[in-house]
Scaffold this motif. Structure first.
Motif, short mmCIF file in Angstrom:
data_model
loop_
_atom_site.label_atom_id
_atom_site.label_comp_id
_atom_site.label_asym_id
_atom_site.label_seq_id
_atom_site.Cartn_x
_atom_site.Cartn_y
_atom_site.Cartn_z
N LEU A 221 -0.36 15.81 55.40
CA LEU A 221 -1.53 16.15 54.61
C LEU A 221 -1.14 16.82 53.29
O LEU A 221 -1.70 16.53 52.23
CB LEU A 221 -2.46 17.07 55.41
CG LEU A 221 -3.77 17.50 54.76
CD1 LEU A 221 -4.60 16.28 54.39
CD2 LEU A 221 -4.55 18.42 55.68
N ILE A 222 -0.14 17.70 53.33
CA ILE A 222 0.36 18.36 52.11
C ILE A 222 0.88 17.31 51.13
O ILE A 222 0.56 17.34 49.94
CB ILE A 222 1.47 19.37 52.46
CG1 ILE A 222 0.89 20.56 53.23
CG2 ILE A 222 2.18 19.87 51.19
CD1 ILE A 222 1.94 21.46 53.86
N VAL A 223 1.70 16.39 51.64
CA VAL A 223 2.27 15.33 50.80
C VAL A 223 1.15 14.48 50.20
O VAL A 223 1.18 14.14 49.00
CB VAL A 223 3.24 14.45 51.61
CG1 VAL A 223 3.71 13.26 50.77
CG2 VAL A 223 4.44 15.28 52.07
N ARG A 224 0.15 14.15 51.01
CA ARG A 224 -0.95 13.30 50.55
C ARG A 224 -1.74 13.97 49.42
O ARG A 224 -2.06 13.35 48.40
CB ARG A 224 -1.87 12.96 51.72
CG ARG A 224 -3.23 12.43 51.33
CD ARG A 224 -3.17 11.05 50.67
NE ARG A 224 -4.40 10.77 49.95
CZ ARG A 224 -5.56 10.47 50.52
NH1 ARG A 224 -5.66 10.41 51.84
NH2 ARG A 224 -6.61 10.22 49.78
N VAL A 225 -2.07 15.25 49.60
CA VAL A 225 -2.86 15.94 48.58
C VAL A 225 -2.05 16.12 47.30
O VAL A 225 -2.57 15.98 46.19
CB VAL A 225 -3.37 17.31 49.10
CG1 VAL A 225 -4.16 18.03 48.01
CG2 VAL A 225 -4.25 17.11 50.33
#
Length: 254
Positions: free
Chosen positions: A244-248
């Motif tokens: 999720l961190i990478v995606r955002v």
């Protein structure tokens, strides 16, 4: 719609339902797949259709958890109602403001959540409740509204955020947190669908097809989580939070 596009959507929907039932974050898979598949559609229409499918899997997981995991009904109501209202308000604002600055803040928060969970290996293994009953109700109302608002405004990762609040803030084990998070997530999805349905069109045929595979994935994912226990869910949760961190970050800098 081509056979390839339909296959992509259905695979993404099943995977999203499975992952979301265990640790949240199913939107990380489903929403990008939908946006790729329907580039000609308005973003709000794609988001509404994605939520129309996701609510099936979330509901299936919520029912399966409710049959197997005992939860406090008063705490559940204290989170569900404000989350529903918050999600509706967030959805109303979704097409009117830029979410770039909000996403930057979300990255900082998710990194903190990831590090906190990583350095506390016993977090969420067993239930050790914190605070008085009244204080838990107050936190539930506040957290429900804020996270519900986030779900309506931005979306992906709502279940993940709910779980860390329930585990770190209340003292739930990860499996118990999943049981509550899924019910709250049903409420936030429903509110968004109602608001978007009144303000934009939803591709209902696609939503129903997504819903069927989401339902299967949600039921299977919750079954795996219940059988494997909180230690497995904690590890799965860390992976989902990292992704999720990478995606955002990708959304911010693309």
């Amino acid at each position: 719609m081509s056979a390839l596009t339909l296959t992509l959507i259905l695979c993404a929907g099943f995977s999203a339902g499975f992952i979301d039932a265990i640790a949240g974050g199913g939107g990380l898979i489903q929403l990008p797949a939908m946006l790729i598949s329907f580039p000609q559609k308005e973003v709000i229409e794609v988001v509404g259709t994605s939520k129309a499918g996701a609510i099936w899997g979330t509901s299936a997981a919520a029912l399966n958890y409710r049959r197997n995991i005992k939860t406090d009904p008063k705490l559940l109501i204290a989170m569900v109602l404000p989350a529903f209202i918050g999600s509706g308000l967030g959805s109303l604002l979704a097409t009117q403001i830029s979410t770039t600055q909000l996403k930057a803040g979300i990255v900082v928060m998710l990194v903190a959540v990831f590090i906190y969970t990583l350095i506390h290996p016993d977090l969420g293994k067993i239930e050790i409740f914190k605070h008085s009953h009244l204080r838990r109700m107050q936190i539930a109302i506040s957290a429900g509204f804020i996270i519900g608002f986030y779900d309506g405004l931005i979306g992906p990762g709502t279940g993940t955020l709910l779980m860390i609040v329930l585990v770190a803030g209340f003292g739930f084990a990860f499996v118990g947190a999943s049981a509550i998070a899924k019910v709250v997530n049903v409420a936030t999805n429903l509110a968004s669908i109602l608001v978007i349905g009144f303000n934009a069109s939803i591709m209902w045929k696609v939503g129903i097809a997504l819903g069927i595979v989401n339902l299967a994935g949600g039921f299977l994912g919750s079954h795996v989580a219940i059988n494997k226990g909180s230690e497995f869910v904690r590890k799965f949760y860390l992976v989902v939070t990292f992704v999720l961190i990478v995606r955002v970050l990708f959304d911010l800098f693309k």
